[in-house]
Design a protein around this motif. Sequence first.
Motif, PDB file in Angstrom:
ATOM      1  N   ILE A  51      -5.968  54.101 -45.105  1.00  0.00           N
ATOM      2  CA  ILE A  51      -4.856  54.933 -45.566  1.00  0.00           C
ATOM      3  C   ILE A  51      -4.488  55.935 -44.469  1.00  0.00           C
ATOM      4  O   ILE A  51      -5.351  56.653 -43.957  1.00  0.00           O
ATOM      5  CB  ILE A  51      -5.228  55.693 -46.858  1.00  0.00           C
ATOM      6  N   ASP A  52      -3.219  55.978 -44.128  1.00  0.00           N
ATOM      7  CA  ASP A  52      -2.755  56.888 -43.083  1.00  0.00           C
ATOM      8  C   ASP A  52      -2.414  58.274 -43.617  1.00  0.00           C
ATOM      9  O   ASP A  52      -2.535  59.268 -42.905  1.00  0.00           O
ATOM     10  CB  ASP A  52      -1.528  56.288 -42.396  1.00  0.00           C
ATOM     11  N   LYS A  53      -1.956  58.346 -44.874  1.00  0.00           N
ATOM     12  CA  LYS A  53      -1.604  59.651 -45.438  1.00  0.00           C
ATOM     13  C   LYS A  53      -1.718  59.604 -46.965  1.00  0.00           C
ATOM     14  O   LYS A  53      -1.286  58.637 -47.593  1.00  0.00           O
ATOM     15  CB  LYS A  53      -0.179  60.038 -45.051  1.00  0.00           C
ATOM     16  N   VAL A  54      -2.322  60.650 -47.524  1.00  0.00           N
ATOM     17  CA  VAL A  54      -2.424  60.781 -48.981  1.00  0.00           C
ATOM     18  C   VAL A  54      -1.512  61.909 -49.436  1.00  0.00           C
ATOM     19  O   VAL A  54      -1.621  63.042 -48.961  1.00  0.00           O
ATOM     20  CB  VAL A  54      -3.877  61.076 -49.436  1.00  0.00           C
ATOM     21  N   TYR A  55      -0.614  61.606 -50.361  1.00  0.00           N
ATOM     22  CA  TYR A  55       0.219  62.618 -51.000  1.00  0.00           C
ATOM     23  C   TYR A  55      -0.336  62.857 -52.406  1.00  0.00           C
ATOM     24  O   TYR A  55      -0.805  61.916 -53.067  1.00  0.00           O
ATOM     25  CB  TYR A  55       1.670  62.144 -51.106  1.00  0.00           C
ATOM     26  N   SER A  56      -0.269  64.111 -52.847  1.00  0.00           N
ATOM     27  CA  SER A  56      -0.767  64.416 -54.193  1.00  0.00           C
ATOM     28  C   SER A  56       0.099  65.491 -54.840  1.00  0.00           C
ATOM     29  O   SER A  56       0.822  66.217 -54.169  1.00  0.00           O
ATOM     30  CB  SER A  56      -2.227  64.881 -54.134  1.00  0.00           C
ATOM     31  N   PHE A  57      -0.013  65.567 -56.143  1.00  0.00           N
ATOM     32  CA  PHE A  57       0.698  66.594 -56.907  1.00  0.00           C
ATOM     33  C   PHE A  57      -0.196  67.043 -58.046  1.00  0.00           C
ATOM     34  O   PHE A  57      -1.088  66.318 -58.490  1.00  0.00           O
ATOM     35  CB  PHE A  57       2.032  66.054 -57.441  1.00  0.00           C
ATOM     36  N   THR A  58       0.052  68.250 -58.527  1.00  0.00           N
ATOM     37  CA  THR A  58      -0.780  68.807 -59.595  1.00  0.00           C
ATOM     38  C   THR A  58      -0.136  68.638 -60.963  1.00  0.00           C
ATOM     39  O   THR A  58      -0.752  68.105 -61.885  1.00  0.00           O
ATOM     40  CB  THR A  58      -1.059  70.300 -59.335  1.00  0.00           C
ATOM     41  N   SER A  62       8.138  66.532 -58.881  1.00  0.00           N
ATOM     42  CA  SER A  62       9.220  67.232 -58.185  1.00  0.00           C
ATOM     43  C   SER A  62       8.707  68.037 -56.999  1.00  0.00           C
ATOM     44  O   SER A  62       9.439  68.275 -56.030  1.00  0.00           O
ATOM     45  CB  SER A  62       9.972  68.157 -59.149  1.00  0.00           C
ATOM     46  N   GLU A  63       7.440  68.443 -57.058  1.00  0.00           N
ATOM     47  CA  GLU A  63       6.864  69.234 -55.974  1.00  0.00           C
ATOM     48  C   GLU A  63       6.633  68.402 -54.708  1.00  0.00           C
ATOM     49  O   GLU A  63       6.459  68.947 -53.622  1.00  0.00           O
ATOM     50  CB  GLU A  63       5.555  69.900 -56.422  1.00  0.00           C
ATOM     51  N   ILE A  64       6.657  67.079 -54.844  1.00  0.00           N
ATOM     52  CA  ILE A  64       6.339  66.215 -53.706  1.00  0.00           C
ATOM     53  C   ILE A  64       7.477  65.280 -53.308  1.00  0.00           C
ATOM     54  O   ILE A  64       7.508  64.757 -52.192  1.00  0.00           O
ATOM     55  CB  ILE A  64       5.052  65.396 -54.022  1.00  0.00           C
ATOM     56  N   ILE A  65       8.450  65.074 -54.183  1.00  0.00           N
ATOM     57  CA  ILE A  65       9.525  64.106 -53.930  1.00  0.00           C
ATOM     58  C   ILE A  65      10.308  64.397 -52.643  1.00  0.00           C
ATOM     59  O   ILE A  65      10.596  63.471 -51.868  1.00  0.00           O
ATOM     60  CB  ILE A  65      10.466  63.996 -55.149  1.00  0.00           C
ATOM     61  N   PRO A  66      10.668  65.661 -52.345  1.00  0.00           N
ATOM     62  CA  PRO A  66      11.394  65.917 -51.085  1.00  0.00           C
ATOM     63  C   PRO A  66      10.645  65.426 -49.848  1.00  0.00           C
ATOM     64  O   PRO A  66      11.250  64.920 -48.900  1.00  0.00           O
ATOM     65  CB  PRO A  66      11.551  67.431 -51.071  1.00  0.00           C
ATOM     66  N   HIS A  67       9.304  65.562 -49.867  1.00  0.00           N
ATOM     67  CA  HIS A  67       8.493  65.111 -48.736  1.00  0.00           C
ATOM     68  C   HIS A  67       8.478  63.581 -48.651  1.00  0.00           C
ATOM     69  O   HIS A  67       8.535  63.008 -47.556  1.00  0.00           O
ATOM     70  CB  HIS A  67       7.065  65.642 -48.864  1.00  0.00           C
ATOM     71  N   LEU A  68       8.416  62.935 -49.812  1.00  0.00           N
ATOM     72  CA  LEU A  68       8.395  61.473 -49.839  1.00  0.00           C
ATOM     73  C   LEU A  68       9.724  60.885 -49.361  1.00  0.00           C
ATOM     74  O   LEU A  68       9.746  59.859 -48.677  1.00  0.00           O
ATOM     75  CB  LEU A  68       8.083  60.973 -51.257  1.00  0.00           C
ATOM     76  N   LYS A  69      10.816  61.525 -49.704  1.00  0.00           N
ATOM     77  CA  LYS A  69      12.133  61.037 -49.276  1.00  0.00           C
ATOM     78  C   LYS A  69      12.263  61.033 -47.757  1.00  0.00           C
ATOM     79  O   LYS A  69      12.902  60.155 -47.165  1.00  0.00           O
ATOM     80  CB  LYS A  69      13.234  61.894 -49.901  1.00  0.00           C
ATOM     81  N   LYS A  70      11.656  62.014 -47.115  1.00  0.00           N
ATOM     82  CA  LYS A  70      11.729  62.113 -45.653  1.00  0.00           C
ATOM     83  C   LYS A  70      10.973  60.984 -44.944  1.00  0.00           C
ATOM     84  O   LYS A  70      11.206  60.720 -43.768  1.00  0.00           O
ATOM     85  CB  LYS A  70      11.174  63.464 -45.197  1.00  0.00           C
ATOM     86  N   GLU A  71      10.049  60.330 -45.672  1.00  0.00           N
ATOM     87  CA  GLU A  71       9.241  59.278 -45.049  1.00  0.00           C
ATOM     88  C   GLU A  71      10.026  57.983 -44.822  1.00  0.00           C
ATOM     89  O   GLU A  71       9.650  57.158 -43.993  1.00  0.00           O
ATOM     90  CB  GLU A  71       8.006  58.979 -45.928  1.00  0.00           C
ATOM     91  N   SER A  87      10.312  56.419 -62.449  1.00  0.00           N
ATOM     92  CA  SER A  87      11.203  57.512 -62.055  1.00  0.00           C
ATOM     93  C   SER A  87      11.110  57.780 -60.559  1.00  0.00           C
ATOM     94  O   SER A  87      12.122  57.984 -59.879  1.00  0.00           O
ATOM     95  CB  SER A  87      10.845  58.774 -62.845  1.00  0.00           C
ATOM     96  N   LEU A  88       9.886  57.762 -60.038  1.00  0.00           N
ATOM     97  CA  LEU A  88       9.679  57.986 -58.606  1.00  0.00           C
ATOM     98  C   LEU A  88      10.337  56.883 -57.788  1.00  0.00           C
ATOM     99  O   LEU A  88      11.017  57.155 -56.780  1.00  0.00           O
ATOM    100  CB  LEU A  88       8.182  58.060 -58.304  1.00  0.00           C
ATOM    101  N   ARG A  89      10.171  55.646 -58.218  1.00  0.00           N
ATOM    102  CA  ARG A  89      10.783  54.516 -57.507  1.00  0.00           C
ATOM    103  C   ARG A  89      12.308  54.656 -57.489  1.00  0.00           C
ATOM    104  O   ARG A  89      12.962  54.388 -56.469  1.00  0.00           O
ATOM    105  CB  ARG A  89      10.372  53.210 -58.173  1.00  0.00           C
ATOM    106  N   TRP A  90      12.860  55.068 -58.611  1.00  0.00           N
ATOM    107  CA  TRP A  90      14.309  55.210 -58.714  1.00  0.00           C
ATOM    108  C   TRP A  90      14.821  56.308 -57.778  1.00  0.00           C
ATOM    109  O   TRP A  90      15.841  56.151 -57.105  1.00  0.00           O
ATOM    110  CB  TRP A  90      14.688  55.517 -60.161  1.00  0.00           C
ATOM    111  N   LYS A  91      14.077  57.412 -57.698  1.00  0.00           N
ATOM    112  CA  LYS A  91      14.506  58.537 -56.858  1.00  0.00           C
ATOM    113  C   LYS A  91      14.372  58.237 -55.368  1.00  0.00           C
ATOM    114  O   LYS A  91      15.138  58.746 -54.555  1.00  0.00           O
ATOM    115  CB  LYS A  91      13.702  59.787 -57.220  1.00  0.00           C
ATOM    116  N   LEU A  92      13.392  57.402 -55.016  1.00  0.00           N
ATOM    117  CA  LEU A  92      13.208  57.078 -53.603  1.00  0.00           C
ATOM    118  C   LEU A  92      14.132  55.950 -53.144  1.00  0.00           C
ATOM    119  O   LEU A  92      14.316  55.745 -51.946  1.00  0.00           O
ATOM    120  CB  LEU A  92      11.743  56.703 -53.331  1.00  0.00           C
TER     121      LEU A  92
END
Length: 326
Positions: A51-58, A62-71, A87-92
């Motif tokens: 794994i190159d990068k782990v993203y997480s949320f508490t 919504s706290e992480i979606i802006p970062h994921l979009k930039k990827e 929902s995440l798939r739809w937003k990305l």
Amino acid sequence: MKILIIRFSSIGDIVLTTPVIRGLKKQLKKSEIHFITKSAYTSILENNPYIDKVYSFTNSLSEIIPHLKKENYDYIIDLHKNIRSLSLRWKLKTKSFSFNKLNFQKWLLVNFKINKLPDIHIVDRYLKATESLGVKNDGLGLDYFIPKNAEIEGKKIIEKIKKDYLVIVLGGKFFTKKLSVEKIINIGQKVNRAIVILGGKDEIEEAKRIEKKLAVTNLCGTIDLNTSAFIVKNATKILTNDTGLMHIAATFNKEIISVWGNTIPEFGMFPYFNKDTPKTNSHIIEVKNLKCRPCSKLGYKKKCPEGHFKCINKIDEKKILQIINQ
């Protein structure tokens, strides 16, 4: 190629995604693998070299979606497949693949005892989500990577035990999936080796009741998951409910005695070993031919819905002891 894997929880489910992680990383040249999960489970993934990068949320995605979009991911592999992951798939807005949860087949079996489930482990269903990318099952089983600090802490504990030991896992999210304290005490009184009991903070009271009757090393609520994994890795055998440490034990190809209460192995969550592990390493302990079983695809947190709890009360203690002591 940049790929995001989605699996929000829980311990066992995340461990069961590791053949997908490894397959994507090793079989797709120059691939970059990211994983998103809940913050409570990042320790399972942080030491995984695939794994190159782990993203997480508490609390909220919504706290992480802006970062994921930039990827700007090329693909998403959804191994959770619920409303939140959809929902995440739809937003990305990225091409995504998922797997068959077999919810209808499970519903038929739970409610009408009609078994239309295919004979396929959930790991193999997860891997089907990667078929379109050309990833195949390498047969190497599950992965779990223990950090150095947990190994050091684990060695200190093992040195005090001074002999081979049986691990009894008390953990389990649902009451109806757990071996009772009374049965653990009955079995423990006749075990021919040292006993270590593992569990989280929720199992502290159960562990104290066992400790009053048995000479055990009680580690419930005192060590983290990675140290628990090290204790499991160095055990002789594991007696466990259907829970996360059962799957972690399978990553180390341990001999596992798994107890099944209201749920059944046919749901596809039994221990998953690599292709070279002897079949004798997995012992499934269950009460077959109960009309009420399975009564749920997950379990009940407080009590048996039928009141008799036969799926655990009738578990064969002699059979478990025979496997432990042989």
